[in-house]
Write an enzyme that holds these catalytic residues in place. Structure first.
Site, short mmCIF file in Angstrom:
data_model
loop_
_atom_site.label_atom_id
_atom_site.label_comp_id
_atom_site.label_asym_id
_atom_site.label_seq_id
_atom_site.Cartn_x
_atom_site.Cartn_y
_atom_site.Cartn_z
N ASP A 9 37.79 -107.74 16.93
CA ASP A 9 37.26 -109.03 16.49
C ASP A 9 36.60 -109.67 17.72
O ASP A 9 36.81 -109.23 18.85
CB ASP A 9 38.44 -109.87 15.98
CG ASP A 9 38.12 -111.34 15.83
OD1 ASP A 9 37.14 -111.65 15.13
OD2 ASP A 9 38.82 -112.17 16.44
N ASP A 11 35.61 -113.72 18.16
CA ASP A 11 36.06 -115.07 18.51
C ASP A 11 37.58 -115.16 18.52
O ASP A 11 38.22 -114.91 17.51
CB ASP A 11 35.47 -116.09 17.53
CG ASP A 11 33.96 -116.18 17.67
OD1 ASP A 11 33.26 -116.00 16.65
OD2 ASP A 11 33.47 -116.40 18.79
C1 XBP Z 1 35.24 -116.60 13.95
C2 XBP Z 1 34.51 -117.38 12.93
C3 XBP Z 1 33.10 -117.79 13.22
C4 XBP Z 1 33.05 -118.76 14.41
C5 XBP Z 1 31.76 -119.55 14.42
O1 XBP Z 1 34.70 -115.30 13.88
O2 XBP Z 1 35.05 -117.62 11.87
O3 XBP Z 1 32.62 -118.44 12.06
O4 XBP Z 1 34.10 -119.70 14.26
O5 XBP Z 1 30.66 -118.65 14.48
P1 XBP Z 1 35.63 -113.98 14.26
P2 XBP Z 1 29.45 -118.80 13.43
O6 XBP Z 1 37.01 -114.46 14.66
O7 XBP Z 1 35.63 -113.14 13.00
O8 XBP Z 1 34.90 -113.33 15.41
O9 XBP Z 1 29.07 -120.27 13.43
O10 XBP Z 1 28.37 -117.90 13.97
O11 XBP Z 1 30.00 -118.35 12.12
MG MG Z 2 38.78 -114.21 15.55
#
Ligand code: XBP
Ligand code: MG
Length: 261
Positions: A9, A11
């Site tokens: 993953d 973020d």
């Molecule tokens: C985390 C999310 C993303 C980010 C914001 O993604 O849910 O939506 O919070 O990025 P992951 P965007 O943990 O799956 O990597 O505004 O580009 O969606």
């Molecule tokens: Mg994440």
């Protein structure tokens, strides 16, 4: 079947990025004259909805329904998201975001050990590319064989779609892989695709229900700086390396499928 690929993953897992996302959202709202301010407690709540566009739509449904009633509201949210993404990538390119503990080390180890690497994220591809070009720039070029991002799955986590997309691109079975995630939404997405998942919780996701994870850790640790085991049904040592991941994956397969490796 031994471990063939680890799917990361982004973020909260590769790097602790959500504060930068929150800042980019708020800067966009201010620049567009919207009286919307996502403070930390509210953003933590809104993170239950993955995807920036979906998150803004959810926020409007609960707090500003009149905004959604306007003609072209969906396009307006898309334009807000495009501006937010520009602001976020600038923040990342500013260099303020560091990889989480153990990430650079483990990725290099897995790559050197011939374990295939991929990304399965809800965030936009531009955000992934910005992170690869700065926070993760010391990694070998092309280290991630497949990058599945928000544009690749119509339905976002906790739906399994992005993980199924990455499995398909890798040409692997779910039980040949292991996912590393930070959130319950991510865990459910991996589980939905049949992929065992290791959780490294972050400040935004600590304490979520991670039932069914291979283990729940504070982070991946470093040889000199051990992680805290939050919960692990399997044996553990002070930091996660390719050998531990392979052992956990084998133990998970045995525990869930009664199969030797
Ligand atoms: C985390 C999310 C993303 C980010 C914001 O993604 O849910 O939506 O919070 O990025 P992951 P965007 O943990 O799956 O990597 O505004 O580009 O969606
Ligand atoms: Mg994440």
């Amino acid at each position: 079947m031994t471990l063939q690929a680890v799917i990361f993953d982004v973020d909260g897992t590769l790097a602790d990025t959500e504060e930068a996302h929150r800042q980019a959202f708020n800067e966009t709202f201010r620049a567009q004259g919207l009286p919307w301010e996502w403070d930390v407690p509210l953003y933590r709540e809104l993170l239950a909805v993955t995807g920036g566009k979906e998150r803004m739509h959810h926020y409007c449904e609960r707090s500003h329904p009149a905004y959604l009633a306007q003609p072209g509201a969906r396009d307006m949210i898309s334009r807000l998201h495009e501006e937010k993404t520009r602001r976020y990538t600038q923040l990342v390119e500013g260099g303020g975001i560091t990889a989480r503990p153990g990430i650079l080390r483990l990725l290099s180890e897995l790559h050197a050990a011939g374990v295939r690497l991929a990304i399965a994220t809800t965030t936009t591809r531009a955000n992934v590319d910005a992170l690869l070009a700065t926070t993760l720039k010391t990694l070998p070029q092309g280290i991630f064989e497949v990058i599945g991002s928000g544009e690749d799955a119509a339905i976002k986590k906790p739906a399994p779609d992005i993980y199924l997309h990455v499995l398909d691109r890798l040409g692997l079975m779910a039980d040949e892989c292991l996912a590393i995630e930070d959130s319950r939404n991510g865990l459910r997405a991996a589980q939905g695709a049949g992929i065992p998942a290791l959780i490294t919780e972050c400040r935004w996701t600590a304490g979520e229900d991670f039932d069914g994870a291979v283990a729940v850790l504070s982070d991946l640790g470093e040889p000199h700086c051990h992680h805290k085991v939050v919960r692990s049904a399997l044996f553990n040592i002070g930091y996660i390396d390719a050998i531990v991941l392979r052992r956990w994956h084998t133990a998970w397969r045995f525990a869930t499928r009664g199969l030797a490796s």
